[in-house]
Design a protein around this motif. Structure first.
Motif, PDB file in Angstrom:
ATOM      1  N   GLU A   1       0.120  -1.153   0.028  1.00  0.00           N
ATOM      2  CA  GLU A   1      -0.241   0.332  -0.143  1.00  0.00           C
ATOM      3  C   GLU A   1       0.704   1.110   0.470  1.00  0.00           C
ATOM      4  O   GLU A   1       0.253   2.262  -0.575  1.00  0.00           O
ATOM      5  N   THR A   2       2.168   1.327   0.626  1.00  0.00           N
ATOM      6  CA  THR A   2       3.215   2.768   0.681  1.00  0.00           C
ATOM      7  C   THR A   2       3.535   2.791  -0.620  1.00  0.00           C
ATOM      8  O   THR A   2       3.478   3.788  -1.213  1.00  0.00           O
ATOM      9  N   THR A   3       4.012   1.547  -1.066  1.00  0.00           N
ATOM     10  CA  THR A   3       4.251   2.130  -2.664  1.00  0.00           C
ATOM     11  C   THR A   3       3.111   2.864  -3.293  1.00  0.00           C
ATOM     12  O   THR A   3       3.459   3.922  -4.644  1.00  0.00           O
ATOM     13  N   ILE A   4       2.225   1.849  -3.348  1.00  0.00           N
ATOM     14  CA  ILE A   4       1.164   2.979  -4.921  1.00  0.00           C
ATOM     15  C   ILE A   4       0.171   4.185  -4.244  1.00  0.00           C
ATOM     16  O   ILE A   4       0.237   5.210  -4.866  1.00  0.00           O
ATOM     17  N   THR A   5       0.767   4.271  -2.842  1.00  0.00           N
ATOM     18  CA  THR A   5       0.480   5.644  -2.452  1.00  0.00           C
ATOM     19  C   THR A   5       1.291   7.137  -2.585  1.00  0.00           C
ATOM     20  O   THR A   5       0.971   7.971  -3.334  1.00  0.00           O
ATOM     21  N   SER A   6       2.046   6.916  -2.949  1.00  0.00           N
ATOM     22  CA  SER A   6       3.287   7.263  -3.041  1.00  0.00           C
ATOM     23  C   SER A   6       3.240   7.190  -4.210  1.00  0.00           C
ATOM     24  O   SER A   6       2.993   8.296  -4.540  1.00  0.00           O
ATOM     25  N   ALA A   7       3.385   6.651  -5.876  1.00  0.00           N
ATOM     26  CA  ALA A   7       2.951   6.184  -6.517  1.00  0.00           C
ATOM     27  C   ALA A   7       1.569   7.604  -7.443  1.00  0.00           C
ATOM     28  O   ALA A   7       2.105   8.538  -8.064  1.00  0.00           O
TER      29      ALA A   7
END
Length: 150
Positions: free
Chosen positions: A26-32
């Motif tokens: 989720e962190t990667t997607i949120t950042s992207a």
């Protein structure tokens, strides 16, 4: 709801989309998503007004209105995603989430309507997001751009 909550909702929607998101966190997607929307990795600098303007500029005012309203959310095509975001933005997003661009676009097709819908419960821009678009003046400006009125 603040912009970070909205990004987390977007990440959840993206994870649950038909895109092959196995192994993504989720962190990667949120950042992207934050970067795709013009912000930094922490959600700072996101301009909701420009996102709505992009929808309007791509001739998608009716679709955006369905997301902001109380009814069903209209679907958005892969072509329309390409009209909202430029090729570099989509390529960078796909690279950041480590997916082929076609898979990233599939995820965005399901994520964008849900995010805008969640940001506008009962057709109103929610709480801190309302402040982020500049209060009533900003909201009226967004509405005028969506519906082509001044």
């Amino acid at each position: 709801m603040d912009i970070n909550q909205l990004l987390r909702i977007g990440a959840q929607l993206f994870s649950q989309s038909q895109a092959n998101t196995t192994g993504l966190n989720e962190t990667t997607i949120t950042s992207a998503l934050s970067r795709l929307f013009g912000g930094d990795s922490d959600g700072k600098g996101i301009d909701l007004q420009s996102i709505i303007q992009s929808l309007n500029g791509a001739g998608l005012a009716n679709i955006a209105a369905s997301w902001l309203g109380n009814g069903d959310n209209a679907a958005i095509s892969a072509t329309d995603i390409g009209n909202i975001f430029n090729a570099d933005q989509l390529s960078n997003f796909a690279n950041e989430v480590k997916l082929p661009q076609s898979e990233a676009i599939t995820g965005l097709q399901e994520t964008l309507p849900g995010m805008i819908d969640k940001a506008s419960p009962n057709g109103d821009i929610a709480g801190e997001l309302f402040q982020a678009v500049g209060g009533m003046d900003g909201l009226l400006n967004i509405a005028s751009k969506i519906f082509g009125k001044k």
